[in-house]
Design a protein around this motif. Sequence first.
Motif, PDB file in Angstrom:
ATOM      1  N   GLY A 264     -94.587 -59.493   4.938  1.00 20.75           N
ATOM      2  CA  GLY A 264     -95.845 -58.767   4.745  1.00 20.75           C
ATOM      3  C   GLY A 264     -95.856 -57.959   3.463  1.00 20.75           C
ATOM      4  N   ASP A 267     -99.021 -57.872   0.987  1.00 22.86           N
ATOM      5  CA  ASP A 267    -100.297 -57.348   1.500  1.00 22.86           C
ATOM      6  C   ASP A 267    -100.819 -56.260   0.567  1.00 22.86           C
ATOM      7  OD1 ASP A 267    -102.379 -56.200   3.035  1.00 22.86           O
ATOM      8  OD2 ASP A 267    -101.404 -56.860   4.876  1.00 22.86           O
ATOM      9  N   TYR A 270    -103.628 -52.229   2.449  1.00 25.99           N
ATOM     10  CA  TYR A 270    -103.438 -50.873   2.984  1.00 25.99           C
ATOM     11  C   TYR A 270    -102.353 -50.149   2.201  1.00 25.99           C
ATOM     12  CZ  TYR A 270     -99.148 -52.542   5.211  1.00 25.99           C
ATOM     13  OH  TYR A 270     -97.897 -53.052   5.432  1.00 25.99           O
ATOM     14  N   GLU A 271    -102.464 -48.824   2.188  1.00 28.23           N
ATOM     15  CA  GLU A 271    -101.422 -48.020   1.544  1.00 28.23           C
ATOM     16  C   GLU A 271    -100.361 -47.634   2.565  1.00 28.23           C
ATOM     17  OE1 GLU A 271    -103.226 -44.785  -0.542  1.00 28.23           O
ATOM     18  OE2 GLU A 271    -103.686 -46.062  -2.264  1.00 28.23           O
ATOM     19  N   MET A 272     -99.119 -47.712   2.153  1.00 25.00           N
ATOM     20  CA  MET A 272     -98.018 -47.391   3.060  1.00 25.00           C
ATOM     21  C   MET A 272     -97.843 -45.878   3.182  1.00 25.00           C
ATOM     22  SD  MET A 272     -95.319 -50.332   1.919  1.00 25.00           S
ATOM     23  CE  MET A 272     -94.274 -50.208   3.367  1.00 25.00           C
ATOM     24  N   GLU A 273     -97.286 -45.453   4.322  1.00 23.75           N
ATOM     25  CA  GLU A 273     -97.041 -44.031   4.565  1.00 23.75           C
ATOM     26  C   GLU A 273     -95.744 -43.605   3.876  1.00 23.75           C
ATOM     27  OE1 GLU A 273     -98.950 -42.046   6.619  1.00 23.75           O
ATOM     28  OE2 GLU A 273    -100.295 -43.642   7.324  1.00 23.75           O
ATOM     29  N   ASN A 285     -86.905 -52.187   4.950  1.00 23.83           N
ATOM     30  CA  ASN A 285     -86.725 -51.870   6.363  1.00 23.83           C
ATOM     31  C   ASN A 285     -88.043 -51.646   7.108  1.00 23.83           C
ATOM     32  OD1 ASN A 285     -84.382 -51.826   7.972  1.00 23.83           O
ATOM     33  ND2 ASN A 285     -83.438 -50.360   6.573  1.00 23.83           N
ATOM     34  N   SER A 286     -89.087 -51.228   6.375  1.00 27.03           N
ATOM     35  CA  SER A 286     -90.395 -50.989   7.010  1.00 27.03           C
ATOM     36  C   SER A 286     -90.944 -52.222   7.697  1.00 27.03           C
ATOM     37  CB  SER A 286     -91.443 -50.575   5.977  1.00 27.03           C
ATOM     38  OG  SER A 286     -91.033 -49.482   5.251  1.00 27.03           O
ATOM     39  N   PHE A 287     -90.486 -53.394   7.257  1.00 28.00           N
ATOM     40  CA  PHE A 287     -91.034 -54.639   7.781  1.00 28.00           C
ATOM     41  C   PHE A 287     -90.098 -55.284   8.799  1.00 28.00           C
ATOM     42  CE2 PHE A 287     -92.602 -53.914   3.488  1.00 28.00           C
ATOM     43  CZ  PHE A 287     -93.956 -53.857   3.737  1.00 28.00           C
ATOM     44  N   LEU A 288     -88.996 -54.587   9.084  1.00 21.57           N
ATOM     45  CA  LEU A 288     -88.000 -55.125  10.020  1.00 21.57           C
ATOM     46  C   LEU A 288     -87.937 -54.266  11.279  1.00 21.57           C
ATOM     47  CD1 LEU A 288     -85.266 -55.782   7.318  1.00 21.57           C
ATOM     48  CD2 LEU A 288     -86.675 -57.512   8.453  1.00 21.57           C
TER      49      LEU A 288
ATOM     50  N   TYR B 197     -91.821 -45.548   9.904  1.00 21.16           N
ATOM     51  CA  TYR B 197     -93.055 -46.313   9.934  1.00 21.16           C
ATOM     52  C   TYR B 197     -92.710 -47.788   9.868  1.00 21.16           C
ATOM     53  CZ  TYR B 197     -95.706 -42.053   9.273  1.00 21.16           C
ATOM     54  OH  TYR B 197     -96.245 -40.805   9.448  1.00 21.16           O
ATOM     55  N   LYS B 198     -93.358 -48.575  10.725  1.00 28.19           N
ATOM     56  CA  LYS B 198     -93.103 -50.012  10.748  1.00 28.19           C
ATOM     57  C   LYS B 198     -94.425 -50.759  10.598  1.00 28.19           C
ATOM     58  CE  LYS B 198     -88.654 -49.774  11.500  1.00 28.19           C
ATOM     59  NZ  LYS B 198     -87.688 -50.318  10.539  1.00 28.19           N
ATOM     60  N   TYR B 199     -94.373 -51.880   9.879  1.00 27.36           N
ATOM     61  CA  TYR B 199     -95.562 -52.682   9.623  1.00 27.36           C
ATOM     62  C   TYR B 199     -95.279 -54.130   9.997  1.00 27.36           C
ATOM     63  CZ  TYR B 199     -96.308 -48.589   6.714  1.00 27.36           C
ATOM     64  OH  TYR B 199     -96.414 -47.297   6.273  1.00 27.36           O
ATOM     65  N   PRO B 201     -97.142 -57.931   9.674  1.00 24.01           N
ATOM     66  CA  PRO B 201     -98.309 -58.735   9.303  1.00 24.01           C
ATOM     67  C   PRO B 201     -98.757 -59.561  10.515  1.00 24.01           C
ATOM     68  CG  PRO B 201     -96.320 -59.713   8.379  1.00 24.01           C
ATOM     69  CD  PRO B 201     -95.910 -58.414   9.022  1.00 24.01           C
ATOM     70  N   HIS B 203     -99.321 -62.585  11.066  1.00 20.49           N
ATOM     71  CA  HIS B 203     -98.643 -63.842  11.367  1.00 20.49           C
ATOM     72  C   HIS B 203     -97.259 -63.634  11.993  1.00 20.49           C
ATOM     73  CE1 HIS B 203     -97.325 -62.917   7.238  1.00 20.49           C
ATOM     74  NE2 HIS B 203     -96.190 -63.418   7.638  1.00 20.49           N
ATOM     75  N   ARG B 208     -93.211 -60.318  17.895  1.00 18.90           N
ATOM     76  CA  ARG B 208     -92.596 -58.983  17.950  1.00 18.90           C
ATOM     77  C   ARG B 208     -93.020 -58.238  19.217  1.00 18.90           C
ATOM     78  NH1 ARG B 208     -91.165 -56.945  12.468  1.00 18.90           N
ATOM     79  NH2 ARG B 208     -91.032 -54.892  13.367  1.00 18.90           N
TER      80      ARG B 208
END
Lengths: 447, 447
Positions: A264, A267, A270-273, A285-288, B197-199, B201, B203, B208
Motif C-alpha cells: 500500500g 497510495d 491519504y496522509e499518514m499519522e 512497519n505501518s503496513f505490516l 498506526y497500521k494501514y 490497502p 486488496h 487480515r
Amino acid sequence: MKNILLVGAGKSATVLISYLLEHAVKADWTLTVGDLDVETAQSKLHGHPRGAAEFFDVHQPDLRRQAVRKADLVISMLPAHLHLPLLQDCLAEKVHFLSASYVSDEIRLLANEAERAGILVLKECGLDPGIDHMSAMAKLDELRASGANILEFETFTGGLVAPGYEHNPWQYKFTWNPRNVVLAGQGVVKFRHNGNYKYIPYHRLFQRYETLHVPDFGYFEGYPNRDSLKYAEAYGLQDVATLYRGTLRRPGFCKAWDVFVQLGMTDDTYEMEGIEHMTYREFTNSFLWWDPLQSAELKLAAYLKMDYQNEMMEKIAWLGLFDKRPIGLKKATPAQVLQKILEEKWVLEPDDRDMIVMLHKYVYELEGKTERVQASMVVIGDDRERTAMAKTVGLPLGIAARLVLEDKLSLRGLVIPTLPQVYQPLLRELTDFGVIFEEHELEPPAG
Amino acid sequence: MKNILLVGAGKSATVLISYLLEHAVKADWTLTVGDLDVETAQSKLHGHPRGAAEFFDVHQPDLRRQAVRKADLVISMLPAHLHLPLLQDCLAEKVHFLSASYVSDEIRLLANEAERAGILVLKECGLDPGIDHMSAMAKLDELRASGANILEFETFTGGLVAPGYEHNPWQYKFTWNPRNVVLAGQGVVKFRHNGNYKYIPYHRLFQRYETLHVPDFGYFEGYPNRDSLKYAEAYGLQDVATLYRGTLRRPGFCKAWDVFVQLGMTDDTYEMEGIEHMTYREFTNSFLWWDPLQSAELKLAAYLKMDYQNEMMEKIAWLGLFDKRPIGLKKATPAQVLQKILEEKWVLEPDDRDMIVMLHKYVYELEGKTERVQASMVVIGDDRERTAMAKTVGLPLGIAARLVLEDKLSLRGLVIPTLPQVYQPLLRELTDFGVIFEEHELEPPAG
C-alpha cells in the motif's frame, strides 16, 4: 522573421532549444523561452543571438496573452494540466500550438474551434505519445497498403538507464518525473487479448508482465498501461484480436515494485499519522502486522509469502526501507514518502547516460501466411543534458515546428501524429538523431 | 396529541412501525408513514387506528415541508444521502429529527443551528452505528468510574444468518443492502495496534482478519472497517494503544471473498465491454490470462496460487461463476455483475432467520492488574418480517422517539448515543427485546 515561443525550460526542453536555435538563422526565426525561472531559460540559450529568455507565468492572463500575441507558434513543455489557458490564448490570437502531452477531454472539445481559427494544434508529438504513434502508423499503413490483415498489435516504451550505467539492484534510475513513476498504473488496466477483453486491477498489475527481448540490448519486462484500447480507432485497429500498450523495465523490476503495491506504499489518497517522527523502518512497519517477536524483514517476507532471502527483499533493503533513519517529512501520503526514499537512491550520476527503448509487435496475415514482426528502437543519451529522453521528447516538436513555419506542414485543426503528412517528414529527419527501428521476425508462441 | 412522521417504509422499518403503534394510544400520538409506495406503507400499519400512510417524495420540497410541518418528530429511514433536505425542513419547522445513519460532514455543519432551533437531531441511533456506541460507552464509562485505565478497545458487528439456517458454503446470505456488502472496505483501512498506526490497502483487507469466538455461537472472522480511529475522541480513547472496528463473518468467508477482490470483481469504477453477450464464465475469464489450453477453473487456481481443489474454489463454483449462462445485464460495472450473481444465491428463504452479532473487547488496567474482557450480544430474527436487523436498527429509534415525546430525553442539538442520558434508558428498554451483552474474561495473547 517568425517568432517561436517555447514555454517551460526544464530538463526535457534542452535538446529542443538547441534544435530550434541551430535552425534559427537559416529558417529566419527567433526563439523566446518563457519560464518562471528566467536564469535557467537564459542558460540554455548559450548567448545565441536569435534567442531570448523571458519571465512567463501561465497563471498571469495578461502576461500570457501578450507573450502569445508576439508569437507565430507556441510550444508548450508545461505540465499537461496547465495547457488549457495557453491553448485558449493561441486560439484567440490564431497562433499554432504544439505539445507532447495527451489530448485531454477539454482540449478535444476545442477541435472545431482550432479548425475555424485556421491554426494547427499538434498534440502527443513527443516520445510516448509521439514517436510511438508515428512509427506504428508508418508500419501499419505500409502493411495495409500491401494487403495485409492486421491481427495483433502490441507496443511498449521505457525510459531506462543505458547499459553500463545500470548497476544498482533495480537496474533503474529516475530519468523522468518521479511522481509519475510512483503512481504509474493506478486504476484499472484494460486491453484485448486474442479477441477477449481483459481487465487487471492495479494490485495485480505488476504480476502480469510480459518478457521481451531486444537484440543487442537483452531482456525487458513489459507491464500493461491503463487503457490499451485508447488508440484502437486512431490506428484503425478496432477489430484486431490483440491490442496492448505497455511500459518497459529491466527484468526483476515488476516483482520488486509489486512489493510496494502489495503493502500500500504507492497510495496517494491519504496522509499518514505521525510522519514527522517516523523512521524508514517504521514507515515499512505501518503496513505490516504488529508483532514484537518478529523483525520487519521477517514480517515482510511472511506477509508477501516470499523466502526470507530473495531478490525482491534485496532490492527493498538496498533502498533503505528497513533503515532507522528519520524520513524527514512533516506531512506525506505513503506515495510521497516512497518517492522521497526512491529519489535518494535512483538518482542519475553526472556521468550516467539514459536510454529509451520502444518496441512494437505486429502479427498480420499476408498472402495466406501469418507473419510476426518485432520492430525496436533504442536511443542512448549523450550526457546528462542531451539525454535520450530530452532528444526523443523534444526533437519531434522541433521538427514539427520547423515544418509548420516553413509551410511544409499544411494540416490545420487538432492533430496527433498518426497521419502520413506528419509522420513521414518527422520520422525521416528523426533518423539523423538515431531514432531508427530495427525489424526482425518473431517465433510463433509455444503451446 | 403528538404526531410522528416516519419516512421510508422499507424492510428495516417494520419493527419500528410496530413499536410506535404499540405505544400510540398510551403515549397519545399518531404515526404517519411516508413512502413513495403508499401501499407498502399502508400494509405495515395493519389498519391501526393511530396509523396513516401518505405519499412522500423527498425530492418534492413543498410536499416534504408540509409533511414535516404537521409533525412533532421525524424519523428518517431514507438512504443517508437523502437526509439533508429533510433535516433542513426539520430545522426550519423546529421538529425533532432521528435517524440511524452516520453523521455526514454536511450534517455536522448544522450542529449549531440544531441547538439554536431547540430541537434534538439524534443520529447514529440504530445498530452499527447505534447499539455499538451505547453498549461500548456504558462499559467504558463504568470502567473509568471504577478507576480503570483503558489500554485497548476492539469492536465488531456482523449481520449474518442464524445457526440452523446458514447451510450454504459461505454460511452467508444478504440480510441487508447487497450493494454495501459488495463494496465494503474499498479505500484504505486505518487502525491502531499496540501504539502503532497500521494501514491496510483494500486488496489486502480480506487477508487480515482476526478470529473471534462467541460462547454458544462458535467462531467468527472479523475484518477491519475503513477508519477505526473515527470515534477515538467521542469514546475518549485518543490515547489507547489499540483501537479497531471490524465486521464479522463466518470462518472461511474472508479468504473466499478475497478471490473477488484479487480478480478485480468488486470494482465499481468502470463499465465492462460487451456485457450484454457475456456469460458468467466469460465474466470470470475477463480477469484471467488468455490461454486456450487451460480451463477458467485451472487458471483461477493458478492465478491466486491455490490448490485446484480447495474451499475457496468450492464457494466460487457454487455461486455459478464458471457457469455458461448469460449474465443478462445490458451495461454493468464488475461490482454490479458480481452483485447480481450473489443476489441469485445469497437470498433469504421464507423460513430463514437472520442474526446480529456484536462483540467488544476491552483491555484495561485496574488496581495494578491487566484485565481482558469480551462482551458479546446475539440477536436472532423472529421471522422474515421481524428480522434481527429490523429489530436492532429500528428499536433504538423507536425508544428514543418515545423518550423525546414523553419529555424524558431533554438533550437538544446534534447528538449521537454516546451520552449516558441517551444510552442508559435505551439500553435498559432494549434488554426487553433481547439486546443483552454477555461478558467473559479473555486469555492473554500467546507469545
